[in-house]
Design an enzyme around this catalytic site. Structure first.
Site, mmCIF file in Angstrom:
data_model
loop_
_atom_site.group_PDB
_atom_site.id
_atom_site.type_symbol
_atom_site.label_atom_id
_atom_site.label_comp_id
_atom_site.label_asym_id
_atom_site.label_seq_id
_atom_site.Cartn_x
_atom_site.Cartn_y
_atom_site.Cartn_z
ATOM 1 N N ASP A 99 0.963 -1.602 -0.027
ATOM 2 C CA ASP A 99 0.093 -0.050 0.161
ATOM 3 C C ASP A 99 1.098 1.149 0.017
ATOM 4 O O ASP A 99 2.207 0.905 -0.748
ATOM 5 C CB ASP A 99 -0.853 0.060 1.563
ATOM 6 N N HIS A 154 -3.228 6.351 3.166
ATOM 7 C CA HIS A 154 -4.612 4.614 2.760
ATOM 8 C C HIS A 154 -4.089 3.813 3.367
ATOM 9 O O HIS A 154 -4.603 2.896 3.613
ATOM 10 C CB HIS A 154 -4.570 4.595 1.443
ATOM 11 N N SER A 201 -11.644 -1.531 -0.905
ATOM 12 C CA SER A 201 -10.079 -1.899 0.170
ATOM 13 C C SER A 201 -10.136 -2.469 1.805
ATOM 14 O O SER A 201 -9.612 -3.359 1.890
ATOM 15 C CB SER A 201 -9.310 -0.237 0.262
#
Length: 345
Positions: free
Chosen positions: A41, A88, A258
């Site tokens: 990520d 994120h 996600s």
């Protein structure tokens, strides 16, 4: 508004945790043994839900085992000072394995997470980003020895030539029995890579009302989505940049496949921990672990509500049922012969 942890309740996450061994220190926390998940990520931040932190290290985030391919030579720490989707990695990691009792607890609290910083934006558009992802997969398999790789990002289209190096990395992991869990995406109505690859576990999203959150072309969903999991109003932790310093932000709701992805990655980690003493004996071929997991996901899934359900045998994740189910007969498992390196659609 849905309940605070509706997502964990829907997939029966707490019931599943009760089936796992506990640490001997009297804390009541799950003993994860050597089970680890690699999270590819934007990297991590030193958020309290992933702590406690001491001198830049955490019992949850394996900061020295991961890889930073954006600022090579540094830890995979997310500086948040760029355009894209900063933070994120922290947000999805909190849902995966956050553990701050009384404040925020994820699906698999305290599970070890190996961080990879491979991009600045979860919508992958460049060849260089794909190469970094491929390198991260190989590192997670060959160096970090992660049993599960969680990938909450995607790209909708690639040519065969453009995706070959990424496909080869996926094939490498599959042949070694690594469970790769990937987001279905929500940019276009077609499932995104690497969730499109048949050797990965593709994850779609559902709402608190058990309805599909984002609808794909039905033929694509039937082919590439193996399981559905919570993706709407999921409580997650976050970090923000304030006066040039990375600081914790208030917990709040997040949307997207996600989040659905890390529900399934957590389920894979729980399943491997519960069955670790049986898997080597049951499955002499590494790929059989992946297909056994895929098989049980399907067999134990819950019904989806609404009129959109392209493959009725593939429902909503049920982690408790997953952990209680008997291992499938190895003779009934089929190796996925469609190599990712050659797969384009």
């Amino acid at each position: 508004m849905p309940e605070k942890f509706w997502n964990i309740d829907m997939v029966k996450g707490r019931q599943a945790l009760s089936l796992l061994p506990r640490r001997s220190d009297g804390s009541g926390q799950v003993d994860w043994g050597e089970t680890e998940v690699a999270l590819i990520d934007t990297g991590y931040t030193e958020h309290p839900v992933m702590g406690p932190w001491q001198e830049g290290k955490s019992p949850i985030v394996r900061v020295d085992d991961g890889l930073n391919l954006m600022e090579r030579g540094a830890r995979a720490q997310d500086s948040l000072d760029y355009e894209g989707t900063p933070g994120h990695g922290t947000r999805v990691a909190s849902v995966l394995c956050g553990n701050l009792p009384g404040s925020f607890v994820g699906l698999a609290p305290g599970l070890s997470m190996i961080p990879y910083r491979a991009f600045n934006h979860v919508v992958i558009s460049s060849k260089h980003a794909r190469k970094r992802i491929a390198e991260s997969i190989r590192h997670a398999v060959d160096i970090s020895a992660a049993e599960v790789i969680s990938m909450s990002f995607g790209f909708p289209q690639m040519s065969l030539f453009a995706q070959r190096h990424l496909g080869e990395a996926v094939d490498h992991a599959y042949d070694r029995g690594i469970i790769m869990v990937c987001a279905g995406g929500q940019i276009v109505d077609r499932v995104t890579y690497p969730g499109k690859f048949s050797r990965t576990i593709g994850v779609g999203g559902v709402t608190p009302k058990r309805r599909v959150w984002f609808r794909y072309d039905k033929s694509m969903a039937k082919r590439s989505i193996d399981i559905w999991a919570p993706a709407d109003d999921v409580l997650r932790a976050n970090s923000m940049l304030r006066d040039g310093e990375v600081v914790p932000d208030a917990n709040g709701p997040g949307d997207g496949t996600s989040y659905a992805t890390v529900h399934v990655a957590a389920a894979a980690a729980m399943w491997l921990r519960r069955r670790e003493d049986e898997l080597d004996e049951a499955y002499p071929e590494p790929w059989q672990r992946v297909e056994a997991f895929r098989n049980i996901l399907t067999e134990t899934s819950q019904d989806v509500a609404g009129d959109y359900w392209p493959e009725r045998s593939r429902g909503i994740l049920d982690i408790e049922a997953l952990l209680k189910a008997n291992l499938p007969d190895p003779g009934k498992l089929k190796r996925e012969d469609r190599k990712a390196a050659d797969e384009i659609f």
